[in-house]
Motif scaffolding. Structure first.
Motif, mmCIF file in Angstrom:
data_model
loop_
_atom_site.group_PDB
_atom_site.id
_atom_site.type_symbol
_atom_site.label_atom_id
_atom_site.label_comp_id
_atom_site.label_asym_id
_atom_site.label_seq_id
_atom_site.Cartn_x
_atom_site.Cartn_y
_atom_site.Cartn_z
ATOM 1 N N ASP A 110 0.825 -1.210 0.000
ATOM 2 C CA ASP A 110 0.000 0.000 0.000
ATOM 3 C C ASP A 110 0.856 1.255 0.000
ATOM 4 O OD1 ASP A 110 -2.406 -1.328 -0.110
ATOM 5 O OD2 ASP A 110 -2.759 -1.286 2.049
ATOM 6 N N GLU B 212 -3.833 -8.962 -8.283
ATOM 7 C CA GLU B 212 -4.648 -7.819 -7.873
ATOM 8 C C GLU B 212 -3.792 -6.552 -7.840
ATOM 9 O OE1 GLU B 212 -7.814 -5.549 -6.992
ATOM 10 O OE2 GLU B 212 -7.904 -7.691 -7.471
ATOM 11 N N THR C 15 -4.496 -3.151 -9.945
ATOM 12 C CA THR C 15 -4.552 -1.821 -9.350
ATOM 13 C C THR C 15 -3.655 -0.838 -10.095
ATOM 14 O OG1 THR C 15 -5.051 -2.735 -7.167
ATOM 15 C CG2 THR C 15 -4.169 -0.505 -7.233
ATOM 16 N N GLU D 243 -5.808 2.021 -12.188
ATOM 17 C CA GLU D 243 -5.715 3.357 -11.608
ATOM 18 C C GLU D 243 -4.748 4.263 -12.372
ATOM 19 O OE1 GLU D 243 -5.180 3.678 -7.423
ATOM 20 O OE2 GLU D 243 -6.531 2.014 -6.943
#
Length: 450
Positions: free
Chosen positions: A176, A244, A248, A252
């Motif tokens: 993250d 995943e 992302t 994005e």
């Protein structure tokens, strides 16, 4: 042959060999042929072997060292060497060999075991245990000598991150954190800067599966292969999480434009153009990226050390050991069809001596496996590797070095490409991958992860 581009098709490769005069040396025992990759920003091997040819021929009148540079990315390079090896008259005496292909080339009968040469070579004592593991095949014999190794992590442009409000030195602790930094770059710099390069898709080949996907997977606690049970793993949560992450990045708009990402020369463009021009902020890349910027590079970038920095890739949630890496390495191997393996070994040993191994380590931005190279004043004064890159050896991982791996790797690339282009969800791509792996290795050699 001199830097002749090749096609990926077998027919075109065969024509390229014939047209370029790449036939063998008429089995002349005094001619030693050397096949090696000469592609993109990587010039260290070509520079090394030109030096070896000049020196060895001068010291051994009557001997010819015939260089066969192959201008191709890794997968195409391997395909061309395989074609050469299928004809005894064209098979090289010395092969610049990616260590993960050693077992498959041993199975195909292309390589000669070098245990006797190694045992009698005084320089062998300079190599550490990691150098042994990289070139020892499943049959227990040694099939090469490693030139160096590497690690992988996050190269980043310090100015671009600072301008985006990201604290520098940057030390992301989770996936993250990596994504948040990329989002900050996109918000600050808009379309002028690609926030994060993540190699993905079939044109990127092994870069996608190794330093893209497996750099992610290695930080999840899951793996592609269970060494203890000798089974390939499908359906593991970490596999899905890695896809995943790919989804992302591309949904994005945190990565390169997909058209740019699917350019086979993306790595060269990133390191020779996008980073120096400030058009790329972060790249999940190899420690060797500095070879594109040092004085001997195609396009030197003297200011790189004032601009670029290196961070470790964190594990998914920051779990132990906190960071991760993938390592590989290239070796020199003797071809099984050599008509004069004793002379070929002499040429190979000359290429691997202290002076030449140091040259390759510096110009190729390698982490040396010879202790005397690592300790030499020439290397320590010129070492282009960040200290952290060398420290990552302690947490690094390796690809499964088995004959089935190249096809499994392609299945990974296909799964990544389907997700990055929106042609499949991570779940769908993982399911397709599982089916492909079962078809490649057999249902009895696969177990479900989780």
């Amino acid at each position: 042959m001199h830097r002749a581009p090749i096609s990926v098709s077998a027919a075109a490769l065969t024509l390229a060999l014939a047209a370029a005069g790449c036939g063998g040396s008429d089995d002349d025992p005094d001619t030693i042929t050397v096949a090696y990759q000469d592609y993109g920003a990587f010039q260290a091997a070509h520079s090394l072997f030109e030096k070896v040819k000049e020196e060895f021929e001068a010291e051994n009148p009557g001997t010819t060292v015939e260089l066969r540079p192959i201008e191709a990315p890794p997968e195409d390079y391997q395909a061309q060497v395989n074609l050469m090896n299928q004809s005894p008259s064209e098979a090289p005496d010395i092969i610049y060999e990616d260590t993960f292909t050693i077992n498959q080339d041993v199975d195909a009968g292309y390589l000669l075991p070098i245990d006797d040469y190694w045992d009698a070579w005084p320089d062998a004592e300079q190599y550490n245990d990691r150098a042994d593991a990289g070139v020892t095949a499943l049959d227990g014999s040694r099939y090469g000598v490693m030139l160096g190794t590497d690690t992988r992590g996050l190269w980043y442009n310090t100015a671009l991150l600072e301008q985006a409000g990201v604290e520098v030195p940057w030390e992301p602790e989770t996936w993250d954190d990596v994504l948040e930094a990329a989002r900050a770059v996109r918000a600050e710099h808009g379309d002028a800067v690609a926030p994060l390069n993540l190699y993905s898709g079939t044109p990127a080949g092994e870069m996608a599966s190794m330093q893209g996907f497996q750099m992610l997977l290695s930080g999840t606690g899951d793996a592609l292969y269970d060494e203890e049970s000798r089974e390939w793993i499908t359906g593991a949560p970490g596999f899905l999480d890695s896809l995943e992450f790919v989804r992302t990045v591309y949904t994005e708009d945190l990565g390169l434009d997909p058209q740019d990402a699917l350019n086979p020369t993306v790595s060269t463009i990133n390191n020779e153009e996008r980073f120096p021009s400030g058009e790329l902020a972060i790249s999940l890349e190899g420690s060797w990226a500095t070879q594109s910027w040092i004085e001997s590079a195609n396009q030197p970038w003297p200011e790189w050390s004032d601009t670029m920095a290196f961070a470790a890739m964190p594990t998914r949630d920051g779990g132990d050991p906190g960071t991760t890496s993938m390592s590989g390495g290239w070796a020199l191997s003797l071809g099984a069809a050599s008509t004069n393996p004793d002379l070929a070994w002499e040429v190979m040993a000359h290429a691997l001596n202290l002076e030449n191994a140091t040259k390759f380590a510096v110009e190729g931005a390698q982490i040396p496996l010879r202790g005397d190279v690592a300790a030499s004043e020439e290397f320590t004064a010129s070492d282009p590797n960040p200290d952290l890159a060398t420290e990552l050896v302690d947490v690094t991982h390796f690809r499964p070095a088995y004959g089935e791996y190249p096809r499994v790797s392609l299945a990974i690339q296909e799964a990544m490409e389907a997700v990055m282009l929106g042609d499949a969800t991570p779940e769908e791509a993982a399911a397709t991958y599982a089916q492909e792996v079962e078809g490649i290795v057999g249902a009895d050699n696969v177990r479900q992860g989780g």
